[in-house]
Design a protein around this motif. Structure first.
Motif, PDB file in Angstrom:
ATOM      1  N   PHE A 252      12.142 -62.829  32.701  1.00 55.35           N
ATOM      2  CA  PHE A 252      13.344 -62.425  33.449  1.00 55.35           C
ATOM      3  C   PHE A 252      13.030 -62.057  34.892  1.00 55.35           C
ATOM      4  CE2 PHE A 252      14.475 -61.396  29.041  1.00 55.35           C
ATOM      5  CZ  PHE A 252      15.668 -62.081  28.944  1.00 55.35           C
ATOM      6  N   ILE A 253      11.987 -61.231  35.054  1.00 59.29           N
ATOM      7  CA  ILE A 253      11.755 -60.609  36.361  1.00 59.29           C
ATOM      8  C   ILE A 253      11.161 -61.600  37.356  1.00 59.29           C
ATOM      9  CG2 ILE A 253      10.393 -58.825  37.545  1.00 59.29           C
ATOM     10  CD1 ILE A 253      10.866 -57.043  35.116  1.00 59.29           C
ATOM     11  N   GLN A 254      10.264 -62.456  36.898  1.00 56.91           N
ATOM     12  CA  GLN A 254       9.655 -63.380  37.853  1.00 56.91           C
ATOM     13  C   GLN A 254      10.147 -64.821  37.684  1.00 56.91           C
ATOM     14  OE1 GLN A 254       5.304 -62.507  37.643  1.00 56.91           O
ATOM     15  NE2 GLN A 254       5.696 -61.531  39.604  1.00 56.91           N
ATOM     16  N   VAL A 255      10.058 -65.363  36.456  1.00 59.63           N
ATOM     17  CA  VAL A 255      10.344 -66.794  36.278  1.00 59.63           C
ATOM     18  C   VAL A 255      11.801 -67.122  36.614  1.00 59.63           C
ATOM     19  CG1 VAL A 255      10.354 -68.716  34.660  1.00 59.63           C
ATOM     20  CG2 VAL A 255       8.529 -67.010  34.550  1.00 59.63           C
TER      21      VAL A 255
ATOM     22  N   PRO B 284      10.539 -53.237  44.165  1.00 62.66           N
ATOM     23  CA  PRO B 284      11.790 -53.052  44.918  1.00 62.66           C
ATOM     24  C   PRO B 284      12.601 -54.338  45.059  1.00 62.66           C
ATOM     25  CG  PRO B 284       9.960 -52.028  46.065  1.00 62.66           C
ATOM     26  CD  PRO B 284       9.378 -52.717  44.887  1.00 62.66           C
ATOM     27  N   ILE B 285      11.945 -55.467  45.266  1.00 60.64           N
ATOM     28  CA  ILE B 285      12.690 -56.696  45.494  1.00 60.64           C
ATOM     29  C   ILE B 285      13.499 -57.059  44.247  1.00 60.64           C
ATOM     30  CG2 ILE B 285      10.796 -58.296  44.895  1.00 60.64           C
ATOM     31  CD1 ILE B 285      11.809 -60.144  47.127  1.00 60.64           C
ATOM     32  N   TYR B 286      12.969 -56.829  43.071  1.00 54.99           N
ATOM     33  CA  TYR B 286      13.718 -57.155  41.866  1.00 54.99           C
ATOM     34  C   TYR B 286      14.836 -56.146  41.618  1.00 54.99           C
ATOM     35  CZ  TYR B 286      15.022 -58.439  37.174  1.00 54.99           C
ATOM     36  OH  TYR B 286      15.749 -58.826  36.086  1.00 54.99           O
ATOM     37  N   ARG B 287      14.527 -54.874  41.851  1.00 57.12           N
ATOM     38  CA  ARG B 287      15.583 -53.853  41.719  1.00 57.12           C
ATOM     39  C   ARG B 287      16.755 -54.203  42.626  1.00 57.12           C
ATOM     40  NH1 ARG B 287      14.088 -48.491  39.875  1.00 57.12           N
ATOM     41  NH2 ARG B 287      15.744 -47.678  41.188  1.00 57.12           N
ATOM     42  N   LEU B 288      16.415 -54.627  43.844  1.00 62.82           N
ATOM     43  CA  LEU B 288      17.454 -54.984  44.806  1.00 62.82           C
ATOM     44  C   LEU B 288      18.237 -56.200  44.334  1.00 62.82           C
ATOM     45  CD1 LEU B 288      18.843 -54.816  47.539  1.00 62.82           C
ATOM     46  CD2 LEU B 288      16.911 -56.029  48.542  1.00 62.82           C
ATOM     47  N   GLU B 289      17.534 -57.231  43.869  1.00 67.36           N
ATOM     48  CA  GLU B 289      18.230 -58.438  43.445  1.00 67.36           C
ATOM     49  C   GLU B 289      19.081 -58.174  42.202  1.00 67.36           C
ATOM     50  OE1 GLU B 289      15.676 -62.002  45.413  1.00 67.36           O
ATOM     51  OE2 GLU B 289      15.184 -61.463  43.350  1.00 67.36           O
ATOM     52  N   LEU B 290      18.569 -57.332  41.325  1.00 67.69           N
ATOM     53  CA  LEU B 290      19.353 -56.996  40.140  1.00 67.69           C
ATOM     54  C   LEU B 290      20.591 -56.181  40.537  1.00 67.69           C
ATOM     55  CD1 LEU B 290      19.202 -57.503  37.103  1.00 67.69           C
ATOM     56  CD2 LEU B 290      18.018 -55.324  36.847  1.00 67.69           C
TER      57      LEU B 290
END
Lengths: 375, 375
Positions: A252-255, B284-290
């Motif tokens: 989920f987080i990267q792919v 942070p980048i994933y938290r932001l995108e989510l």
């Protein structure tokens, strides 16, 4: 006084206050540098979350008493603190002065460099083993007490397998974006302490403070106490999990994220609109989202290929995503607005409270994007 | 002095500097409030980009001379200026005191409210026409000099068509997210001045300063000079284009973005991972995108359905996007890493310099997201 003179007077007054602000900042930065030096000398961590929270709470309350926005004061102080956390010449406490040989395999790469730098700032003796150093690997790794594998994913297993025999008590750690396969390879290669780590940040971070590192136990975890403490001294936020759970979450987080970003960019390129034109139309949220797409393509394709192609769960997830995209498109093409709204509401239910809180969180950040807007 | 005492002394010194900072801020905010009041009295705009740029350049140079980061000082000043731009009781210059009747149709909605508020702060007399006011529409709209249509997209054409006859010199404007159809309907309904506008921001902005408004000319554009000036006084950045170009661009800016965000959220909901778990892993980048995905689902599904379903170009674009997603997936499923890398590089070439600059822009913003990170 005419209005031009009055405005000039106002401007001069603002300038004076802002000059005072710059002076105050210079004093604060000099002071926190001194504090940092002292803390590192007596072996105290530089970043202490509780102290930060306490300081912010006090200043928020003072701001409110003076009738100014507590959020304003908090935002400013966080920005100022970032500066002192990441100052270039920062030294850190050494968690274990018994360690006198650390080797970073791939220490010349972006992530490897960050580790080498932090170990040096904590007074460890660090050696790098790069691709052309393998003829001397035996000697370089001899009597090493910690070996960190920081090479591209596609090379990780191969590199682990060609390591010479390490000392029994040597800690062996990898920092790649997948965890199950490298952990298995390290356990097979080395009979001593083994641990897998995944630093959840790109090489463009200013330092490790407040960043997440995922930790997957391998063997003899108690031997890693000092290393985990060292990561926390550098400011990292450790998250312990299993390699399987890690790899599942990364689908989920990267792919899913990297692949959909790639497809979004690929679609734009093939449609070929004028980017500059789209930017002129764009509100901060779109500029930001476009920048999040654009930034992918300024980075190493091999890194993303490795992450995407090495996760089998991710492949199956993307196939299901593609099917669901098709289902949603069918609603649109059959003009089934009601069906779209029902589906939207189901997703909103699934997100629950997170939807509302992410609206608030992203609003804070979008306002910061607005601050920067050049007109 | 032992180390506890020494640290306490340092803390006291930092506290003193931070108290001085809070006091300085209180003074600056009081001063800029006074300046704002004076400017509005003499009819000067509050936000002057040139003055802002000049002030920032001066402070950057002073910061560098004192050996502190110019970026730090600029970030802080921008944050402080945002506060003074958006203070709640701000009054604005009135661009045309001859106008004594403005009607906002849908003035009770989120976007309508923002316009009503800004007109009032500029001393215009504003009336609202809401859904249940239609029996009195004739009287409410009589002698209106400016009528703004701020209703949901799906109601816009219907509302325009049921307007009573407006005065010949009345300005008629809509602020919906599509432009061709409303502009056509307004030109057919009203023989006087007509203009289409699209404010490129959500209802959660703090104000109009630095926000983009797209302007599409309809008829008798010279009659709109004062209104455009008024928008600029409120701080808006106007972008003039045709309704066709606008609608084409929105296929990318709104339809493609909202639809893919919806599909991303829908996929997550159907896969049903534990959100809290994903957050613990997340950089942070994933938290932001989510958060950018989550925020969609805290908003009105009808708004997004209207935007997505009303754009025919957008539908065809999404069909092509779905096909390209399938092509990319085929590379992955046939393990064609080389093909993926070639495709990635082609997209990178298409983005050109923008990729590198967006890496820098997003890094600045991600660092701000890091500042906020709660550990």
């Amino acid at each position: 006084m005419d209005s031009d003179q009055q405005l000039q007077t106002f401007r001069d007054e603002i300038d004076q206050l802002d000059q005072a602000l710059v002076e105050l900042l210079a004093k604060r930065i000099a002071l926190t540098a001194k504090v940092g030096e002292y803390k590192s000398k007596i072996g105290m961590p530089i970043y202490v979350p509780e102290r930060e929270a306490e300081l912010l709470a006090k200043r928020r309350s003072e701001a409110s008493k003076k009738g100014i926005s507590a959020d304003l004061v908090e935002d400013l102080l966080r920005r100022i603190m970032r500066e002192s956390y990441h100052s270039q010449d920062k030294r850190y406490k050494c968690a274990n002065s018994q360690i006198n040989k650390v080797v970073v395999v791939g220490g010349g790469g972006a992530l490897g460099k960050l580790f080498v730098d932090l170990f040096k700032r904590s007074d460890y003796s660090v050696t790098i083993l790069e691709a052309n150093d393998w003829p001397d690997a035996q000697q370089i790794l001899e009597a090493a007490q910690l070996v960190i594998i920081a090479v591209p994913i596609s090379k990780t297993i191969e590199v682990i397998e060609k390591l010479p025999t390490l000392a029994d008590d040597c800690l062996l750690v990898d920092v790649t974006s997948i965890k199950s396969a490298p952990l298995k390879a390290m356990l097979a290669k080395h009979s001593g302490p083994v641990m897998g780590m995944h630093p959840m940040f790109g090489p463009d971070v200013a330092g490790m403070i407040k960043q997440v590192i995922v930790v997957c136990e391998g063997r003899a975890n108690e031997q890693f106490t000092w290393l985990l403490e060292q990561l926390e001294i550098w400011g990292a936020n450790l998250f312990h999990t299993t390699s399987t759970e890690h790899d599942d979450a990364m689908a989920f987080i990267q792919v899913m994220r990297h692949f959909t970003t790639y497809v979004y960019g690929k679609n734009l390129a093939q449609e070929n609109p004028t980017l500059g034109n789209l930017m002129q139309f764009s509100s901060p949220i779109y500029r930001l989202e476009l920048a999040m797409v654009g930034r992918l393509f300024a980075q190493d394709p091999m890194l993303y290929a490795d992450i995407i192609f090495s996760n089998e769960q991710g492949k199956r997830l993307l196939r299901r995503l593609h099917e669901r995209f098709g289902e949603a498109l069918a609603l649109l093409e059959s003009d089934d607005k009601q069906g779209f709204i029902e589906s939207f509401n189901n997703v909103a239910d699934w997100f629950g409270d997170y939807a509302a809180s992410s609206l608030i969180e992203s609003k804070r950040l979008l306002q910061k994007a607005d601050d920067d807007r050049v007109v």
